[in-house]
Design a protein around this motif. Structure first.
Motif, PDB file in Angstrom:
ATOM      1  N   ALA A  32       0.838  -1.205   0.000  1.00  0.00           N
ATOM      2  CA  ALA A  32       0.000   0.000   0.000  1.00  0.00           C
ATOM      3  C   ALA A  32       0.868   1.248   0.000  1.00  0.00           C
ATOM      4  O   ALA A  32       0.580   2.226  -0.716  1.00  0.00           O
ATOM      5  N   SER A  33       1.937   1.224   0.785  1.00  0.00           N
ATOM      6  CA  SER A  33       2.846   2.356   0.836  1.00  0.00           C
ATOM      7  C   SER A  33       3.469   2.608  -0.532  1.00  0.00           C
ATOM      8  O   SER A  33       3.593   3.756  -0.981  1.00  0.00           O
ATOM      9  N   PRO A 181      -3.373   5.939 -12.379  1.00  0.00           N
ATOM     10  CA  PRO A 181      -3.709   6.424 -11.035  1.00  0.00           C
ATOM     11  C   PRO A 181      -5.044   5.918 -10.507  1.00  0.00           C
ATOM     12  O   PRO A 181      -5.178   5.681  -9.303  1.00  0.00           O
ATOM     13  N   ARG A 182      -6.028   5.769 -11.372  1.00  0.00           N
ATOM     14  CA  ARG A 182      -7.327   5.270 -10.898  1.00  0.00           C
ATOM     15  C   ARG A 182      -7.201   3.855 -10.351  1.00  0.00           C
ATOM     16  O   ARG A 182      -7.712   3.544  -9.278  1.00  0.00           O
ATOM     17  N   ARG A 183      -6.493   3.024 -11.116  1.00  0.00           N
ATOM     18  CA  ARG A 183      -6.294   1.644 -10.650  1.00  0.00           C
ATOM     19  C   ARG A 183      -5.493   1.617  -9.363  1.00  0.00           C
ATOM     20  O   ARG A 183      -5.826   0.884  -8.415  1.00  0.00           O
ATOM     21  N   ASP A 184      -4.416   2.412  -9.287  1.00  0.00           N
ATOM     22  CA  ASP A 184      -3.580   2.418  -8.090  1.00  0.00           C
ATOM     23  C   ASP A 184      -4.339   2.943  -6.877  1.00  0.00           C
ATOM     24  O   ASP A 184      -4.102   2.496  -5.748  1.00  0.00           O
ATOM     25  N   THR A 185      -5.244   3.892  -7.092  1.00  0.00           N
ATOM     26  CA  THR A 185      -6.066   4.386  -5.986  1.00  0.00           C
ATOM     27  C   THR A 185      -6.963   3.281  -5.443  1.00  0.00           C
ATOM     28  O   THR A 185      -7.080   3.097  -4.217  1.00  0.00           O
ATOM     29  N   VAL A 186      -7.584   2.536  -6.353  1.00  0.00           N
ATOM     30  CA  VAL A 186      -8.460   1.436  -5.935  1.00  0.00           C
ATOM     31  C   VAL A 186      -7.661   0.350  -5.219  1.00  0.00           C
ATOM     32  O   VAL A 186      -8.067  -0.153  -4.166  1.00  0.00           O
ATOM     33  N   VAL A 187      -6.489  -0.003  -5.782  1.00  0.00           N
ATOM     34  CA  VAL A 187      -5.663  -1.049  -5.181  1.00  0.00           C
ATOM     35  C   VAL A 187      -5.155  -0.612  -3.811  1.00  0.00           C
ATOM     36  O   VAL A 187      -5.186  -1.389  -2.845  1.00  0.00           O
ATOM     37  N   ALA A 188      -4.686   0.638  -3.695  1.00  0.00           N
ATOM     38  CA  ALA A 188      -4.196   1.140  -2.411  1.00  0.00           C
ATOM     39  C   ALA A 188      -5.306   1.119  -1.362  1.00  0.00           C
ATOM     40  O   ALA A 188      -5.078   0.739  -0.208  1.00  0.00           O
ATOM     41  N   THR A 189      -6.516   1.526  -1.773  1.00  0.00           N
ATOM     42  CA  THR A 189      -7.652   1.495  -0.844  1.00  0.00           C
ATOM     43  C   THR A 189      -7.944   0.073  -0.388  1.00  0.00           C
ATOM     44  O   THR A 189      -8.169  -0.186   0.803  1.00  0.00           O
ATOM     45  N   LEU A 191      -5.861  -2.429  -0.290  1.00  0.00           N
ATOM     46  CA  LEU A 191      -4.771  -2.883   0.579  1.00  0.00           C
ATOM     47  C   LEU A 191      -4.901  -2.292   1.976  1.00  0.00           C
ATOM     48  O   LEU A 191      -4.633  -2.978   2.976  1.00  0.00           O
ATOM     49  N   LEU A 192      -5.328  -1.035   2.082  1.00  0.00           N
ATOM     50  CA  LEU A 192      -5.522  -0.428   3.395  1.00  0.00           C
ATOM     51  C   LEU A 192      -6.644  -1.126   4.157  1.00  0.00           C
ATOM     52  O   LEU A 192      -6.548  -1.337   5.374  1.00  0.00           O
ATOM     53  N   VAL A 193      -7.699  -1.492   3.450  1.00  0.00           N
ATOM     54  CA  VAL A 193      -8.782  -2.264   4.092  1.00  0.00           C
ATOM     55  C   VAL A 193      -8.251  -3.619   4.560  1.00  0.00           C
ATOM     56  O   VAL A 193      -8.567  -4.085   5.659  1.00  0.00           O
ATOM     57  N   LEU A 194      -7.422  -4.243   3.730  1.00  0.00           N
ATOM     58  CA  LEU A 194      -6.828  -5.529   4.094  1.00  0.00           C
ATOM     59  C   LEU A 194      -5.934  -5.391   5.323  1.00  0.00           C
ATOM     60  O   LEU A 194      -5.899  -6.285   6.188  1.00  0.00           O
TER      61      LEU A 194
END
Length: 331
Positions: A32-33, A181-189, A191-194
């Protein structure tokens, strides 16, 4: 086994689940980082802000998520107050100690000599010692009240404000710009939930293991959350050695040692309050403060600001007396 205690097979199952949650916590936080750094590069976010937020807060995601989940669990009655407090505070101090001694030692041994400038000492290292001292001061009575938590958070905000107003852009450990960026935003979100889910599962498992084995929650936190939470910083250290940019990793490690007590313990204390284990105020925090101050004095006045492989060896060696003393004096 007594009522409510898992048998040997049940205990092994819990420990296997906990190990999986521990691995997921560290891995998801690290990835996520990385995604957040790529997004920051894409949007051309100021490097000082990146260092103080994405790097410092991002590499401390395991500790911060554990505190958030623990406090919400305490407030809802799902997690037991004394045990959960001991686990997350033990994990917080354990992770900070891994970073301060083991990871800085690995960095110096892997890279070689690093010069600690006066700017770094005054703007990063001394504030780190101040953060440890402030945490020890508010925790000395055995509790972190909501007022204590707000005070710690306030100190962090004052520190960030001072750094932003006094410093220009500095080098930071940057990823390649995000290509989507859209995909990375979704993936980062995601991962943060995970990260939050794995922290929740881990704390539940640890509470059961502590009850079953009748061992101190603080020590369990030191060797579980404390080690797993340092994985993002380990990644930063290895990458810095590869890129030959040691000051970035050193700044990240010191920054995380400011974030962990001020934001992690501060956030948890402000939400739910904590009961502080005696091992934290009588051993972990004083050890970190005295050893950190002693090493700084040695490097500045005997080594003219140079941290070399010799100091790296000292730092690696300090971690094991810390762990041994913690185990022997506060079983």
């Amino acid at each position: 086994p007594s009522v409510g205690m898992p048998g040997p097979s049940g205990l092994l199952k819990q420990m296997a689940i906990g190990t999986g949650a521990l691995y997921t916590l560290g891995t998801a936080a690290s990835r996520a980082s990385g995604r957040l750094l790529a997004l920051a590069e894409y949007y051309d976010v100021d490097e000082v802000l990146v260092g103080m937020t994405v790097l410092a807060l991002g590499t401390s995601l395991p500790e911060l998520s554990s505190h958030l989940v623990a406090s919400l669990g305490i407030l809802s009655g799902v997690l037991e107050y004394q045990v959960t407090s001991a686990v997350v505070i033990g994990g917080n101090t354990g992770s900070s100690t891994v970073q301060q001694f083991l990871l800085v030692g690995i960095l110096l041994i892997g890279y070689g000599t690093v010069h600690a400038s006066r700017t770094f000492v005054y703007e990063s290292y001394l504030p780190m010692l101040g953060a440890i001292g402030a945490t020890m001061l508010v925790a000395w009575d055995g509790t972190i009240s909501r007022l204590d938590g707000v005070l710690l958070l306030g100190l962090y905000l004052l520190y960030v404000g001072a750094i932003i107003t006094r410093r220009g852009p500095t080098q930071s450990l940057r990823e390649s710009p995000s290509k989507n960026p859209r995909r990375d935003t979704v993936v980062a979100t995601g991962l943060l939930v995970l990260v939050l889910l794995s922290a929740s599962l881990l704390l539940s498992v640890v509470e059961g293991v502590v009850d079953a084995l009748a061992i101190g929650g603080s020590m369990v936190g030191v060797v579980t959350i404390g080690v797993a939470a340092a994985l993002p910083e380990l990644t930063a250290v290895m990458d810095a050695i590869r890129r030959r940019s040691p000051h970035v990793a050193l700044g990240t490690l010191v920054g995380s040692n400011i974030v962990n007590p001020l934001v992690g313990i501060g956030l948890g204390g402000a939400l739910s309050t904590y009961s502080v284990p005696s091992a934290a105020v009588l051993w972990a925090l004083p050890f970190k403060l005295i050893a950190g101050g002693g090493l700084l004095g040695w490097a500045l006045y005997w080594r003219e600001g140079q941290f070399a492989r010799t100091e790296g060896g000292y730092m690696l060696g300090l971690y094991f007396p810390f762990l041994t003393g913690r185990r022997v004096l506060f079983p």
